[in-house]
Write a protein that holds these residues in place. Structure first.
Motif, PDB file in Angstrom:
ATOM      1  N   ALA A  32     -23.601   9.938  -0.366  1.00  0.00           N
ATOM      2  CA  ALA A  32     -22.657   8.821  -0.306  1.00  0.00           C
ATOM      3  C   ALA A  32     -21.390   9.098  -1.107  1.00  0.00           C
ATOM      4  N   SER A  33     -21.507   9.856  -2.190  1.00  0.00           N
ATOM      5  CA  SER A  33     -20.334  10.113  -3.030  1.00  0.00           C
ATOM      6  C   SER A  33     -19.412  11.170  -2.424  1.00  0.00           C
ATOM      7  N   GLY A  34     -19.886  11.901  -1.420  1.00  0.00           N
ATOM      8  CA  GLY A  34     -19.042  12.864  -0.731  1.00  0.00           C
ATOM      9  C   GLY A  34     -19.857  13.802   0.125  1.00  0.00           C
ATOM     10  N   HIS A  35     -19.448  13.948   1.387  1.00  0.00           N
ATOM     11  CA  HIS A  35     -20.137  14.842   2.316  1.00  0.00           C
ATOM     12  C   HIS A  35     -19.150  15.343   3.358  1.00  0.00           C
ATOM     13  N   ILE A  36     -19.545  16.369   4.083  1.00  0.00           N
ATOM     14  CA  ILE A  36     -18.702  16.900   5.153  1.00  0.00           C
ATOM     15  C   ILE A  36     -18.510  15.806   6.195  1.00  0.00           C
ATOM     16  N   ALA A  37     -17.277  15.588   6.585  1.00  0.00           N
ATOM     17  CA  ALA A  37     -16.966  14.540   7.558  1.00  0.00           C
ATOM     18  C   ALA A  37     -17.815  14.719   8.816  1.00  0.00           C
ATOM     19  N   GLY A  38     -18.500  13.650   9.191  1.00  0.00           N
ATOM     20  CA  GLY A  38     -19.333  13.663  10.383  1.00  0.00           C
ATOM     21  C   GLY A  38     -20.749  14.143  10.174  1.00  0.00           C
ATOM     22  N   ALA A  39     -21.074  14.643   8.979  1.00  0.00           N
ATOM     23  CA  ALA A  39     -22.429  15.129   8.721  1.00  0.00           C
ATOM     24  C   ALA A  39     -23.407  13.956   8.662  1.00  0.00           C
ATOM     25  N   GLN A  40     -24.584  14.161   9.235  1.00  0.00           N
ATOM     26  CA  GLN A  40     -25.644  13.164   9.175  1.00  0.00           C
ATOM     27  C   GLN A  40     -26.508  13.441   7.952  1.00  0.00           C
ATOM     28  N   HIS A  41     -26.960  12.369   7.297  1.00  0.00           N
ATOM     29  CA  HIS A  41     -27.882  12.551   6.184  1.00  0.00           C
ATOM     30  C   HIS A  41     -29.279  12.725   6.764  1.00  0.00           C
ATOM     31  N   LEU A  42     -30.019  13.688   6.229  1.00  0.00           N
ATOM     32  CA  LEU A  42     -31.359  13.972   6.728  1.00  0.00           C
ATOM     33  C   LEU A  42     -32.303  14.080   5.546  1.00  0.00           C
ATOM     34  N   ASP A  43     -33.418  13.343   5.600  1.00  0.00           N
ATOM     35  CA  ASP A  43     -34.431  13.431   4.553  1.00  0.00           C
ATOM     36  C   ASP A  43     -35.811  13.390   5.206  1.00  0.00           C
ATOM     37  N   ASN A  44     -36.839  13.406   4.382  1.00  0.00           N
ATOM     38  CA  ASN A  44     -38.198  13.459   4.915  1.00  0.00           C
ATOM     39  C   ASN A  44     -38.526  12.271   5.819  1.00  0.00           C
ATOM     40  N   GLN A  45     -37.896  11.110   5.547  1.00  0.00           N
ATOM     41  CA  GLN A  45     -38.172   9.932   6.364  1.00  0.00           C
ATOM     42  C   GLN A  45     -37.459   9.986   7.715  1.00  0.00           C
ATOM     43  N   SER A  46     -36.305  10.638   7.785  1.00  0.00           N
ATOM     44  CA  SER A  46     -35.518  10.604   9.021  1.00  0.00           C
ATOM     45  C   SER A  46     -35.632  11.870   9.867  1.00  0.00           C
ATOM     46  N   GLY A  67     -26.388  25.858  -1.200  1.00  0.00           N
ATOM     47  CA  GLY A  67     -26.805  26.797  -0.162  1.00  0.00           C
ATOM     48  C   GLY A  67     -28.184  27.389  -0.354  1.00  0.00           C
ATOM     49  N   ASN A  68     -28.983  26.838  -1.275  1.00  0.00           N
ATOM     50  CA  ASN A  68     -30.333  27.347  -1.498  1.00  0.00           C
ATOM     51  C   ASN A  68     -31.383  26.534  -0.731  1.00  0.00           C
ATOM     52  N   SER A  69     -31.454  25.231  -0.993  1.00  0.00           N
ATOM     53  CA  SER A  69     -32.435  24.373  -0.326  1.00  0.00           C
ATOM     54  C   SER A  69     -32.222  24.337   1.176  1.00  0.00           C
ATOM     55  N   SER A  70     -30.980  24.486   1.600  1.00  0.00           N
ATOM     56  CA  SER A  70     -30.695  24.428   3.034  1.00  0.00           C
ATOM     57  C   SER A  70     -31.361  25.574   3.790  1.00  0.00           C
ATOM     58  N   GLN A  71     -31.662  26.667   3.102  1.00  0.00           N
ATOM     59  CA  GLN A  71     -32.301  27.791   3.787  1.00  0.00           C
ATOM     60  C   GLN A  71     -33.716  27.427   4.242  1.00  0.00           C
ATOM     61  N   SER A  72     -34.489  26.789   3.379  1.00  0.00           N
ATOM     62  CA  SER A  72     -35.846  26.417   3.792  1.00  0.00           C
ATOM     63  C   SER A  72     -35.801  25.308   4.838  1.00  0.00           C
ATOM     64  N   ALA A  73     -34.858  24.382   4.714  1.00  0.00           N
ATOM     65  CA  ALA A  73     -34.725  23.327   5.727  1.00  0.00           C
ATOM     66  C   ALA A  73     -34.290  23.916   7.063  1.00  0.00           C
ATOM     67  N   ALA A  74     -33.376  24.888   7.033  1.00  0.00           N
ATOM     68  CA  ALA A  74     -32.925  25.535   8.266  1.00  0.00           C
ATOM     69  C   ALA A  74     -34.081  26.281   8.924  1.00  0.00           C
ATOM     70  N   ALA A  75     -34.889  26.956   8.128  1.00  0.00           N
ATOM     71  CA  ALA A  75     -36.046  27.674   8.671  1.00  0.00           C
ATOM     72  C   ALA A  75     -37.015  26.685   9.320  1.00  0.00           C
ATOM     73  N   TYR A  76     -37.236  25.546   8.672  1.00  0.00           N
ATOM     74  CA  TYR A  76     -38.119  24.522   9.231  1.00  0.00           C
ATOM     75  C   TYR A  76     -37.575  24.022  10.574  1.00  0.00           C
ATOM     76  N   LEU A  77     -36.280  23.687  10.617  1.00  0.00           N
ATOM     77  CA  LEU A  77     -35.687  23.150  11.843  1.00  0.00           C
ATOM     78  C   LEU A  77     -35.685  24.194  12.957  1.00  0.00           C
ATOM     79  N   ALA A  78     -35.453  25.449  12.614  1.00  0.00           N
ATOM     80  CA  ALA A  78     -35.530  26.514  13.621  1.00  0.00           C
ATOM     81  C   ALA A  78     -36.938  26.572  14.198  1.00  0.00           C
ATOM     82  N   GLY A  79     -37.932  26.371  13.343  1.00  0.00           N
ATOM     83  CA  GLY A  79     -39.318  26.370  13.789  1.00  0.00           C
ATOM     84  C   GLY A  79     -39.680  25.171  14.642  1.00  0.00           C
TER      85      GLY A  79
END
Length: 109
Positions: A32-46, A67-79
């Motif tokens: 909420a305090s700042g994100h890439i314009a148009g980016a969707q927030h994604l968490d375990n619930q959504s 750029g660290n946590s996004s690697q495991s999330a990206a791997a999960y989404l690719a899967g």
């Protein structure tokens, strides 16, 4: 394909211009305090609803703090069947310093 690629902000911006989907996995307050314009927030619930409704063939860029946590999330989404998944190197912090004009504020919606 169950792999993802790490990309710098310039490549992510080029993908954004082509209509890539950006997901931000940081906590809701930080998003909420700042994100890439148009980016969707994604968490375990959504994440399940996001995957169900998503176009699995659209480029997907995963963003976290540095750029660290996004690697495991990206791997999960690719899967989960996404065909073109990227992790943003340097995360939101590098993006903000590179493209400050493409940062917005607001609650996850």
């Amino acid at each position: 394909m169950s792999e993802f690629k790490r990309i710098p902000p310039a490549e992510a911006q080029a993908l954004r211009d082509r209509g890539a989907v950006f997901v931000d996995i940081r906590d809701p307050q930080t998003y909420a305090s700042g994100h890439i314009a148009g980016a969707q927030h994604l968490d375990n619930q959504s994440v399940h609803g996001f995957i169900t409704a998503a176009d699995l063939d659209a480029p997907l860029v995963v963003v976290c703090y540095h750029g660290n946590s996004s690697q495991s999330a990206a791997a999960y989404l690719a899967g989960q069947g996404f065909s073109e998944v990227y992790s943003l190197d340097g995360g939101f912090e590098l993006w903000r310093s590179t493209y400050p004009e493409h940062v917005e504020q607001g609650q996850p919606g």
